[in-house]
Enzyme design. Sequence first.
Site, PDB file in Angstrom:
ATOM      1  N   TYR A  94     -14.499  -3.995  -0.991  1.00 12.78           N
ATOM      2  CA  TYR A  94     -13.048  -3.896  -1.698  1.00 12.78           C
ATOM      3  C   TYR A  94     -13.205  -4.934  -2.852  1.00 12.78           C
ATOM      4  O   TYR A  94     -12.665  -4.640  -3.961  1.00 12.78           O
ATOM      5  CB  TYR A  94     -12.062  -3.943  -0.793  1.00 12.78           C
ATOM      6  CG  TYR A  94     -10.750  -4.109  -1.191  1.00 12.78           C
ATOM      7  CD1 TYR A  94     -10.132  -3.187  -1.597  1.00 12.78           C
ATOM      8  CD2 TYR A  94     -10.092  -5.297  -1.186  1.00 12.78           C
ATOM      9  CE1 TYR A  94      -8.800  -3.001  -2.210  1.00 12.78           C
ATOM     10  CE2 TYR A  94      -8.566  -5.431  -1.814  1.00 12.78           C
ATOM     11  CZ  TYR A  94      -8.124  -4.302  -2.196  1.00 12.78           C
ATOM     12  OH  TYR A  94      -6.989  -4.180  -2.823  1.00 12.78           O
ATOM     13  N   SER A 120      -6.768  -6.936  -7.868  1.00 11.73           N
ATOM     14  CA  SER A 120      -6.350  -7.653  -6.694  1.00 11.73           C
ATOM     15  C   SER A 120      -6.939  -8.924  -6.614  1.00 11.73           C
ATOM     16  O   SER A 120      -7.773  -9.357  -7.276  1.00 11.73           O
ATOM     17  CB  SER A 120      -6.944  -7.164  -5.377  1.00 11.73           C
ATOM     18  OG  SER A 120      -6.678  -8.021  -4.205  1.00 11.73           O
TER      19      SER A 120
HETATM   20  N1  LIG Z   1      -0.687  -4.268  -0.609  1.00 10.65           N
HETATM   21  C1  LIG Z   1      -1.503  -5.651  -0.963  1.00 10.65           C
HETATM   22  O1  LIG Z   1      -1.254  -6.452  -0.505  1.00 10.65           O
HETATM   23  C2  LIG Z   1      -2.276  -5.387  -2.179  1.00 10.65           C
HETATM   24  C3  LIG Z   1      -2.649  -6.405  -2.758  1.00 10.65           C
HETATM   25  C4  LIG Z   1      -3.508  -6.289  -3.718  1.00 10.65           C
HETATM   26  C5  LIG Z   1      -3.640  -5.009  -4.587  1.00 10.65           C
HETATM   27  N2  LIG Z   1      -3.544  -4.151  -3.787  1.00 10.65           N
HETATM   28  C6  LIG Z   1      -3.705  -2.836  -4.529  1.00 10.65           C
HETATM   29  O2  LIG Z   1      -2.474  -2.107  -4.790  1.00 10.65           O
HETATM   30  C7  LIG Z   1      -2.732  -0.520  -4.794  1.00 10.65           C
HETATM   31  C8  LIG Z   1      -1.773   0.063  -4.020  1.00 10.65           C
HETATM   32  O3  LIG Z   1      -1.646  -0.235  -2.867  1.00 10.65           O
HETATM   33  P1  LIG Z   1      -0.301  -0.224  -1.888  1.00 10.65           P
HETATM   34  O4  LIG Z   1      -0.425  -1.912  -1.412  1.00 10.65           O
HETATM   35  O5  LIG Z   1       0.653   0.198  -2.517  1.00 10.65           O
HETATM   36  O6  LIG Z   1      -0.954   0.348  -0.836  1.00 10.65           O
HETATM   37  P2  LIG Z   1      -0.278   1.735   0.060  1.00 10.65           P
HETATM   38  O7  LIG Z   1       1.111   1.389   0.434  1.00 10.65           O
HETATM   39  O8  LIG Z   1      -1.225   2.104   1.286  1.00 10.65           O
HETATM   40  O9  LIG Z   1      -0.507   2.873  -1.057  1.00 10.65           O
HETATM   41  C9  LIG Z   1      -1.761   3.445  -1.360  1.00 10.65           C
HETATM   42  C10 LIG Z   1      -1.453   4.541  -2.239  1.00 10.65           C
HETATM   43  O10 LIG Z   1      -2.891   5.054  -2.824  1.00 10.65           O
HETATM   44  C11 LIG Z   1      -3.152   6.293  -2.607  1.00 10.65           C
HETATM   45  N3  LIG Z   1      -4.462   6.778  -1.899  1.00 10.65           N
HETATM   46  C12 LIG Z   1      -4.694   6.154  -0.930  1.00 10.65           C
HETATM   47  N4  LIG Z   1      -6.200   6.618  -0.680  1.00 10.65           N
HETATM   48  C13 LIG Z   1      -6.199   7.601  -1.311  1.00 10.65           C
HETATM   49  C14 LIG Z   1      -7.129   8.428  -1.822  1.00 10.65           C
HETATM   50  N5  LIG Z   1      -8.428   8.654  -0.914  1.00 10.65           N
HETATM   51  N6  LIG Z   1      -6.993   9.433  -2.758  1.00 10.65           N
HETATM   52  C15 LIG Z   1      -5.783   9.535  -3.414  1.00 10.65           C
HETATM   53  N7  LIG Z   1      -4.907   8.651  -3.328  1.00 10.65           N
HETATM   54  C16 LIG Z   1      -5.196   7.563  -2.253  1.00 10.65           C
HETATM   55  C17 LIG Z   1      -2.025   6.581  -1.347  1.00 10.65           C
HETATM   56  O11 LIG Z   1      -1.678   8.063  -1.371  1.00 10.65           O
HETATM   57  P3  LIG Z   1      -1.152   8.739   0.046  1.00 10.65           P
HETATM   58  O12 LIG Z   1      -0.049   7.693   0.661  1.00 10.65           O
HETATM   59  O13 LIG Z   1      -0.553  10.140  -0.723  1.00 10.65           O
HETATM   60  O14 LIG Z   1      -2.295   9.173   0.733  1.00 10.65           O
HETATM   61  C18 LIG Z   1      -0.913   5.700  -1.590  1.00 10.65           C
HETATM   62  O15 LIG Z   1      -0.108   6.380  -2.491  1.00 10.65           O
HETATM   63  C19 LIG Z   1      -4.219  -0.392  -4.370  1.00 10.65           C
HETATM   64  O16 LIG Z   1      -5.106  -0.424  -5.371  1.00 10.65           O
HETATM   65  C20 LIG Z   1      -4.329  -1.856  -3.615  1.00 10.65           C
HETATM   66  O17 LIG Z   1      -5.827  -1.962  -3.741  1.00 10.65           O
HETATM   67  C21 LIG Z   1      -2.433  -3.970  -2.869  1.00 10.65           C
END
Ligand SMILES: NC(=O)c1ccc[n+]([C@@H]2O[C@H](COP(=O)([O-])OP(=O)(O)OC[C@H]3O[C@@H](n4cnc5c(N)ncnc54)[C@H](OP(=O)(O)O)[C@@H]3O)[C@@H](O)[C@H]2O)c1
Length: 256
Positions: free
Chosen positions: A149, A136
């Site tokens: 984080y 990130s």
């Molecule tokens: N969105 C942003 O702005 C952003 C920016 C930079 C980096 N990121 C990174 O991108 C990645 C994906 O995030 P996203 O934005 O797609 O968020 P999201 O829509 O909330 O999806 C998160 C994913 O991670 C899984 N997850 C969460 N907690 C978990 C746990 N305890 N054990 C196993 N799986 C878990 C969820 O599974 P379930 O739904 O099945 O619970 C879901 O598939 C993350 O690493 C995040 O840090 C996101």
Amino acid sequence: MRLRGKVALVTGGSAGIGAAVVERLAAAGAQVVVHGRDAERSAAVAERVGGAVVLGDLAVPGVAAEVAEAAIAVHGRVDVLVANAGAGWSGPFTKLNGDELERLVMLDLLAPLHLVRCLLPPMIERRSGHIALVGSVAGRTAVAGEAVYAATKAALDIFAESLRLELRDTGVGVSLIVPGVVDTAFFTARGRPYERKRPRPVSAATVAQALVDGIANDRAEVWVPGWLRVAPAVRALAPGLYRRLSARFGEQAPGR
Ligand SMILES: NC(=O)c1ccc[n+]([C@@H]2O[C@H](COP(=O)([O-])OP(=O)(O)OC[C@H]3O[C@@H](n4cnc5c(N)ncnc54)[C@H](OP(=O)(O)O)[C@@H]3O)[C@@H](O)[C@H]2O)c1
């Protein structure tokens, strides 16, 4: 790497960026193993691409190794790991309790490292494979209210760089994906919606496209959007200016 016929494990493939990556990898001809925590969401994504499902809470010690083993059992190997599952936590550091802290570090840092530990040796043996770690911009710029984080993502960053050096000439590639603000449920899940006007959120599909191109072309770093690279460059070259700008324009810890 040619993705056609390759077996890819995508953690956090049940939603957001991960679900979009599953679709892109499948469109490129890969066989995808969809990991998630939520059985229904994971099955729905897997069904769309004819993929398999592996479930597990990666914030629990020991589960990452079980997920890796279960993923290998599906097709006998994993050629591509996309370590994407993750969650944020927003608030002043002093309000984060010990259990929350350990779950956050387990999920965002230790689980990806354990997945790599389990899946990398057979890749090296076959002299073919790719590890994509989802970091990130928070890990490069620092964010008030997200100290732990941001620290886990910073650690992933340097892990990816070190591993890439270590794996030179082995046939195994390593990419770090550095997204900025992405339009997913991430912000609701962290307990604080994204309310700023800028930077504007990009779509999960845009990140997924860049990530899969990054794997195919063995890119060390994939920034989405690319202009975000400016922030850490200013931090490195003019740290005093960077801190003044962050204090003025950066996110502030809520409830301070
Ligand atoms: N969105 C942003 O702005 C952003 C920016 C930079 C980096 N990121 C990174 O991108 C990645 C994906 O995030 P996203 O934005 O797609 O968020 P999201 O829509 O909330 O999806 C998160 C994913 O991670 C899984 N997850 C969460 N907690 C978990 C746990 N305890 N054990 C196993 N799986 C878990 C969820 O599974 P379930 O739904 O099945 O619970 C879901 O598939 C993350 O690493 C995040 O840090 C996101």
